[in-house]
Scaffold this motif. Structure first.
Motif, PDB file in Angstrom:
ATOM      1  N   ALA A 193      -1.050  22.530 -43.593  1.00  0.00           N
ATOM      2  CA  ALA A 193       0.529  22.430 -43.451  1.00  0.00           C
ATOM      3  C   ALA A 193       0.649  21.747 -42.098  1.00  0.00           C
ATOM      4  O   ALA A 193       1.649  21.040 -41.902  1.00  0.00           O
ATOM      5  N   ASP A 194      -0.289  21.879 -40.991  1.00  0.00           N
ATOM      6  CA  ASP A 194      -0.258  21.363 -39.691  1.00  0.00           C
ATOM      7  C   ASP A 194      -0.308  19.940 -39.901  1.00  0.00           C
ATOM      8  O   ASP A 194       0.586  19.165 -39.051  1.00  0.00           O
ATOM      9  N   GLY A 195      -1.085  19.342 -40.572  1.00  0.00           N
ATOM     10  CA  GLY A 195      -0.798  17.865 -40.706  1.00  0.00           C
ATOM     11  C   GLY A 195      -0.592  17.265 -42.123  1.00  0.00           C
ATOM     12  O   GLY A 195      -1.587  16.260 -42.510  1.00  0.00           O
ATOM     13  N   ASP A 196       0.201  17.726 -42.991  1.00  0.00           N
ATOM     14  CA  ASP A 196       0.211  17.410 -44.230  1.00  0.00           C
ATOM     15  C   ASP A 196       0.581  15.828 -44.431  1.00  0.00           C
ATOM     16  O   ASP A 196       0.246  15.123 -45.471  1.00  0.00           O
ATOM     17  N   ALA A 200      -2.178  13.944 -46.506  1.00  0.00           N
ATOM     18  CA  ALA A 200      -1.511  13.294 -47.653  1.00  0.00           C
ATOM     19  C   ALA A 200      -1.794  11.770 -47.616  1.00  0.00           C
ATOM     20  O   ALA A 200      -2.421  11.136 -48.863  1.00  0.00           O
ATOM     21  N   LEU A 201      -1.426  11.135 -46.881  1.00  0.00           N
ATOM     22  CA  LEU A 201      -1.525   9.527 -46.679  1.00  0.00           C
ATOM     23  C   LEU A 201      -2.978   8.971 -46.731  1.00  0.00           C
ATOM     24  O   LEU A 201      -3.476   8.150 -47.346  1.00  0.00           O
ATOM     25  N   GLU A 202      -3.700   9.961 -45.805  1.00  0.00           N
ATOM     26  CA  GLU A 202      -5.147   9.497 -45.749  1.00  0.00           C
ATOM     27  C   GLU A 202      -6.054   9.865 -47.260  1.00  0.00           C
ATOM     28  O   GLU A 202      -6.668   8.838 -47.589  1.00  0.00           O
ATOM     29  N   VAL A 210      -1.609   8.436 -55.969  1.00  0.00           N
ATOM     30  CA  VAL A 210      -0.356   8.934 -55.546  1.00  0.00           C
ATOM     31  C   VAL A 210      -0.560  10.518 -55.185  1.00  0.00           C
ATOM     32  O   VAL A 210      -0.936  11.343 -56.362  1.00  0.00           O
ATOM     33  N   VAL A 211      -0.521  11.127 -54.233  1.00  0.00           N
ATOM     34  CA  VAL A 211      -0.890  12.379 -53.861  1.00  0.00           C
ATOM     35  C   VAL A 211       0.514  13.232 -53.628  1.00  0.00           C
ATOM     36  O   VAL A 211       1.344  12.657 -52.622  1.00  0.00           O
ATOM     37  N   VAL A 219       5.149  16.690 -49.669  1.00  0.00           N
ATOM     38  CA  VAL A 219       4.938  15.092 -49.222  1.00  0.00           C
ATOM     39  C   VAL A 219       4.282  14.547 -50.480  1.00  0.00           C
ATOM     40  O   VAL A 219       3.470  14.950 -50.892  1.00  0.00           O
ATOM     41  N   ILE A 220       5.043  13.139 -50.521  1.00  0.00           N
ATOM     42  CA  ILE A 220       4.439  12.457 -51.519  1.00  0.00           C
ATOM     43  C   ILE A 220       3.955  11.116 -50.703  1.00  0.00           C
ATOM     44  O   ILE A 220       4.495  10.596 -50.054  1.00  0.00           O
ATOM     45  N   ALA A 221       2.473  10.687 -50.993  1.00  0.00           N
ATOM     46  CA  ALA A 221       2.085   9.527 -50.535  1.00  0.00           C
ATOM     47  C   ALA A 221       1.609   8.778 -51.414  1.00  0.00           C
ATOM     48  O   ALA A 221       0.882   9.187 -52.393  1.00  0.00           O
ATOM     49  N   THR A 222       1.702   7.345 -51.145  1.00  0.00           N
ATOM     50  CA  THR A 222       1.077   6.257 -52.199  1.00  0.00           C
ATOM     51  C   THR A 222      -0.450   5.613 -51.370  1.00  0.00           C
ATOM     52  O   THR A 222      -0.289   5.462 -50.141  1.00  0.00           O
ATOM     53  N   PRO A 223      -1.046   4.951 -52.186  1.00  0.00           N
ATOM     54  CA  PRO A 223      -2.205   4.148 -51.422  1.00  0.00           C
ATOM     55  C   PRO A 223      -1.336   2.830 -50.763  1.00  0.00           C
ATOM     56  O   PRO A 223      -2.350   2.158 -49.949  1.00  0.00           O
ATOM     57  N   GLN A 224      -0.347   2.416 -51.106  1.00  0.00           N
ATOM     58  CA  GLN A 224       0.471   1.448 -50.273  1.00  0.00           C
ATOM     59  C   GLN A 224       0.966   1.813 -49.288  1.00  0.00           C
ATOM     60  O   GLN A 224       1.569   1.087 -48.123  1.00  0.00           O
ATOM     61  N   GLY A 225       0.795   3.071 -48.690  1.00  0.00           N
ATOM     62  CA  GLY A 225       1.365   3.538 -47.440  1.00  0.00           C
ATOM     63  C   GLY A 225       2.826   4.117 -47.439  1.00  0.00           C
ATOM     64  O   GLY A 225       3.389   4.532 -46.542  1.00  0.00           O
TER      65      GLY A 225
END
Length: 323
Positions: A193-196, A200-202, A210-211, A219-225
């Motif tokens: 949770a400290d660096g979600d 997630a992006l990493e 897509v995480v 948090v939702i992150a994609t490979p496109q940033g």
């Protein structure tokens, strides 16, 4: 709609959702236009998980549903969801599916719009082998792929001869909570949770996925940033089966034509709003995961109405209200 990378995650609020409308079927659409979703999961010990996910996919608007589950529970699942076609798959002693399941599923590969793999599955290594056997066939189609629960173990158990973590050739969607992310990355759960945002992006970049990192703040992150975030819902959502319902909602939206990140963003908001509606009626603790899906059609209808008269309706009426 194309969203560009921002310095901070974009809030999944009413304004953003209005600018990111879900694909809507035409007035005279049949079930084919609304999309065909395949839910692959369940086991002798957890048949309910695949039922929860499958019902949620239908409540999210998918037009056709096929469930592939273990032979031992296939009849039970068929009786529980009369709207579905149910395929029985061979199981191993640990409750996982054998790779022979690929042959049974192959005829569906060109006929489905989205597949959700994982709810209620057991034997992570066997599940990973099945995922890797299915991926080459599925990734040659336009099928949206969602991996949940044990199916995410495909990241840790790549095909023979490869080293983990596995990187997907075509982006898929994965749905870890903090405990699952700890398992997939080796990072202690208390540090997730400290660096979600960063994590997630990493992982989105590393896995080509897509995480959707679930929690009180998702948090939702994609490979496109690209990154989005949502804070909401209530403690009652932390109940057995809730994640299966969320995965099913996402799969149903993807079957309708939503891109993976859009399906995840809308799914997270709908899931939280459903929890708020139940909390208002029943209290914040004690409502059941199977009750969440029943709230989704009305929330979707409300969202469509909000989009139609956005010019006259005050901002925040959907995602910000308590329903």
């Amino acid at each position: 709609m194309t969203l560009h990378t921002h310095a901070r995650p974009r809030d999944l609020d009413a304004s953003l959702l209005r600018s990111w409308p879900l694909p809507m079927p035409s007035f005279d659409a049949d079930k084919e236009e609304r999309g065909h979703v395949l839910i692959l999961g369940g086991s002798r010990e957890m048949p309910g998980a695949v039922i929860l996910a499958a019902v949620a996919a239908l409540r999210a608007g998918a037009g056709k549903l096929t469930v592939a589950t273990g032979n031992s529970v296939a009849q039970l699942v068929a009786l529980a969801i009369p709207e579905s076609r149910v395929l029985g798959l061979a199981e191993n002693e640990a409750g996982g599916f054998t790779v022979e399941a690929v042959a049974a599923l192959d005829p569906l590969a060109d006929r489905i719009n989205a597949i959700l793999i994982g709810p209620g599955m057991q034997d992570e290594a066997a599940t990973a082998r099945l995922v890797h056997a299915l991926l080459p066939r599925l990734q040659g189609t336009e099928t949206s792929i969602i991996l949940d629960a044990d199916a995410m173990g495909a990241i840790l158990h790549p095909p023979s001869g490869a080293n983990p973590p596995f990187r997907f050739g075509v982006p898929v969607l994965v749905t870890p909570h903090a405990g699952e992310m700890a398992h997939l990355t080796g990072i202690p759960k208390e540090r997730i949770a400290d660096g979600d945002d960063r994590l997630a992006l990493e992982m989105a970049l590393r896995w080509n996925a897509v995480v959707t990192l679930k929690g009180a703040r998702t948090v939702i992150a994609t490979p496109q940033g690209e990154r989005w975030q949502h804070e909401g819902g209530n403690a009652g959502l932390g109940t057995s089966g809730s994640g299966d319902v969320l995965a099913g909602i996402i799969a149903g939206l993807a079957a309708r034509g939503a891109e993976l990140a859009q399906a995840a963003g809308w799914g997270v908001v709908l899931h939280a709003r459903a929890g708020d509606r139940l909390a208002a009626r029943l209290g914040r603790l004690g409502y059941l995961a199977r009750e969440l899906a029943d709230e989704v059609p009305a929330l979707l209808e409300q969202a469509a109405g909000d989009a139609a008269d956005a010019a006259s309706r005050p901002s925040g009426s959907f995602a910000g209200g308590k329903g």
